[in-house]
Write a protein that holds these residues in place. Structure first.
Motif, PDB file in Angstrom:
ATOM      1  N   VAL A  78       0.834  -1.208   0.000  1.00 44.12           N
ATOM      2  CA  VAL A  78       0.000   0.000   0.000  1.00 44.12           C
ATOM      3  C   VAL A  78       0.867   1.255   0.000  1.00 44.12           C
ATOM      4  O   VAL A  78       0.604   2.213  -0.745  1.00 44.12           O
ATOM      5  CB  VAL A  78      -0.967  -0.006   1.202  1.00 44.12           C
ATOM      6  CG1 VAL A  78      -1.676   1.345   1.336  1.00 44.12           C
ATOM      7  CG2 VAL A  78      -1.993  -1.133   1.050  1.00 44.12           C
ATOM      8  N   GLU A  79       1.919   1.251   0.811  1.00 42.11           N
ATOM      9  CA  GLU A  79       2.788   2.434   0.895  1.00 42.11           C
ATOM     10  C   GLU A  79       3.478   2.712  -0.439  1.00 42.11           C
ATOM     11  O   GLU A  79       3.503   3.866  -0.901  1.00 42.11           O
ATOM     12  CB  GLU A  79       3.828   2.229   2.001  1.00 42.11           C
ATOM     13  CG  GLU A  79       4.720   3.438   2.234  1.00 42.11           C
ATOM     14  CD  GLU A  79       3.957   4.674   2.693  1.00 42.11           C
ATOM     15  OE1 GLU A  79       4.440   5.797   2.372  1.00 42.11           O
ATOM     16  OE2 GLU A  79       2.904   4.552   3.344  1.00 42.11           O
ATOM     17  N   SER A  81       2.541   1.837  -3.367  1.00 44.27           N
ATOM     18  CA  SER A  81       1.571   2.143  -4.428  1.00 44.27           C
ATOM     19  C   SER A  81       1.110   3.594  -4.411  1.00 44.27           C
ATOM     20  O   SER A  81       0.440   4.043  -5.342  1.00 44.27           O
ATOM     21  CB  SER A  81       0.352   1.220  -4.313  1.00 44.27           C
ATOM     22  OG  SER A  81      -0.431   1.561  -3.190  1.00 44.27           O
ATOM     23  N   LYS A  82       1.478   4.333  -3.373  1.00 46.22           N
ATOM     24  CA  LYS A  82       1.111   5.749  -3.312  1.00 46.22           C
ATOM     25  C   LYS A  82       1.861   6.587  -4.342  1.00 46.22           C
ATOM     26  O   LYS A  82       1.439   7.694  -4.674  1.00 46.22           O
ATOM     27  CB  LYS A  82       1.365   6.296  -1.902  1.00 46.22           C
ATOM     28  CG  LYS A  82       0.442   5.723  -0.843  1.00 46.22           C
ATOM     29  CD  LYS A  82       0.784   6.253   0.542  1.00 46.22           C
ATOM     30  CE  LYS A  82      -0.120   5.643   1.613  1.00 46.22           C
ATOM     31  NZ  LYS A  82       0.261   6.093   2.974  1.00 46.22           N
ATOM     32  N   ASP A  83       2.981   6.062  -4.841  1.00 49.19           N
ATOM     33  CA  ASP A  83       3.715   6.791  -5.870  1.00 49.19           C
ATOM     34  C   ASP A  83       2.846   6.914  -7.125  1.00 49.19           C
ATOM     35  O   ASP A  83       2.276   5.923  -7.585  1.00 49.19           O
ATOM     36  CB  ASP A  83       5.011   6.036  -6.217  1.00 49.19           C
ATOM     37  CG  ASP A  83       5.935   6.844  -7.092  1.00 49.19           C
ATOM     38  OD1 ASP A  83       5.580   7.084  -8.264  1.00 49.19           O
ATOM     39  OD2 ASP A  83       7.005   7.250  -6.605  1.00 49.19           O
ATOM     40  N   THR A 124      -6.205   0.190  -2.336  1.00 48.65           N
ATOM     41  CA  THR A 124      -5.635   1.235  -3.204  1.00 48.65           C
ATOM     42  C   THR A 124      -6.466   1.508  -4.446  1.00 48.65           C
ATOM     43  O   THR A 124      -6.272   2.518  -5.120  1.00 48.65           O
ATOM     44  CB  THR A 124      -4.228   0.834  -3.656  1.00 48.65           C
ATOM     45  OG1 THR A 124      -4.306  -0.379  -4.441  1.00 48.65           O
ATOM     46  CG2 THR A 124      -3.319   0.601  -2.459  1.00 48.65           C
TER      47      THR A 124
END
Length: 259
Positions: A78-79, A81-83, A124
């Motif tokens: 999840v972290e 995929s924030k890009d 996401t």
């Protein structure tokens, strides 16, 4: 005109050839490519490519048959995929082919890893890139059990029959065809390609593997996806420009990418 929806430009085969590979993409009218993550240690290289080149994108995930590799957590997926250049989760799924010598029960780690990716996709809202090999029954079952109507995605490098394609389509998934569809003996895949509706098809290379005819046996690369499109146009009794337009639009819709 064309988009390669699945490639591995961070692999060693391209280390000293990237300018040449990108130049062929341009020559063959391949406007974008999605670089697929297969493990945690190499994910930074995949992401760096996407940031360096505006027409490249990335996914985040760990391949189902990478056994001796760090295990991705839901939080890590999840972290990362924030890009904004990360547009998908995977590649994920199940692969029993290379683990055929092991008892079914010993492959529970694969199924757990798959479920972790599904949960990340749900949170996401980024599509799954699914790899399934000799495991389609479990792949479909886990998708139904864990993410039915909550996740979307693509069955990449599809090599299954029409029944599996129908089940994937019923779940809202897209079907991606690679250079395998051009192989002379890939009769079942050709029939499946004819069956899948145009508005649910993507094209890919899975490079550096599976180069299409007339380059079979060579190192595959994103520029060769145009040959996949050309062959599909024959199967679908269409033209290559139409295949390029439709599959590109499908890519934009699935991955929420602006043309």
């Amino acid at each position: 005109m064309f988009i390669d929806s699945h490639c591995h430009l961070d692999f060693p085969e391209f280390t000293n050839r990237l300018p040449e590979v990108l130049a062929l993409m341009e020559k063959q009218l391949v406007t974008k490519a999605l670089c697929i993550s297969v493990d945690m240690p190499d994910f930074p290289k995949v992401l760096a490519l996407a940031h360096e080149y505006p027409h490249l994108f990335a996914t985040v995930g760990v391949h189902p048959d990478y056994e001796d590799t760090p295990e991705p957590s839901f939080e890590w997926l999840v972290e990362q995929s924030k890009d904004p250049k990360v547009i998908g989760i995977g590649e994920t799924g199940l692969d029993y082919y290379r683990m055929a010598h092991k008892p079914y029960e010993e492959l529970e780690w694969q199924r757990d890893r798959f479920r972790t990716h599904i949960e990340a996709s749900k949170v996401t809202n980024k599509p799954l890139i699914i790899h399934t090999r000799q495991s389609s029954d479990d792949t479909i079952a886990i998708l139904k059990e864990s993410g039915q109507h909550q996740v979307k995605g693509v069955m990449h490098c599809f090599t299954e029959n029409k029944e599996v394609a129908k089940q994937a389509l019923d779940l809202g998934f897209y079907i991606s065809f690679s250079g395998i569809v051009t192989f002379k003996n890939a009769l079942e895949i050709k029939e499946t390609c004819k069956y899948v509706p145009f508005d649910r098809i993507l094209i890919e290379t899975d490079s550096p593997y599976l180069a299409p005819v007339p380059h079979r046996g060579k190192t595959n690369e994103p520029g060769f996806v145009s040959f996949v499109a050309s062959y599909i146009s024959q199967l679908k009794e269409s033209n290559v420009e139409e295949v390029g337009r439709i599959t590109s639009n499908n890519f934009y819709q699935l991955f929420n990418v602006s043309p």
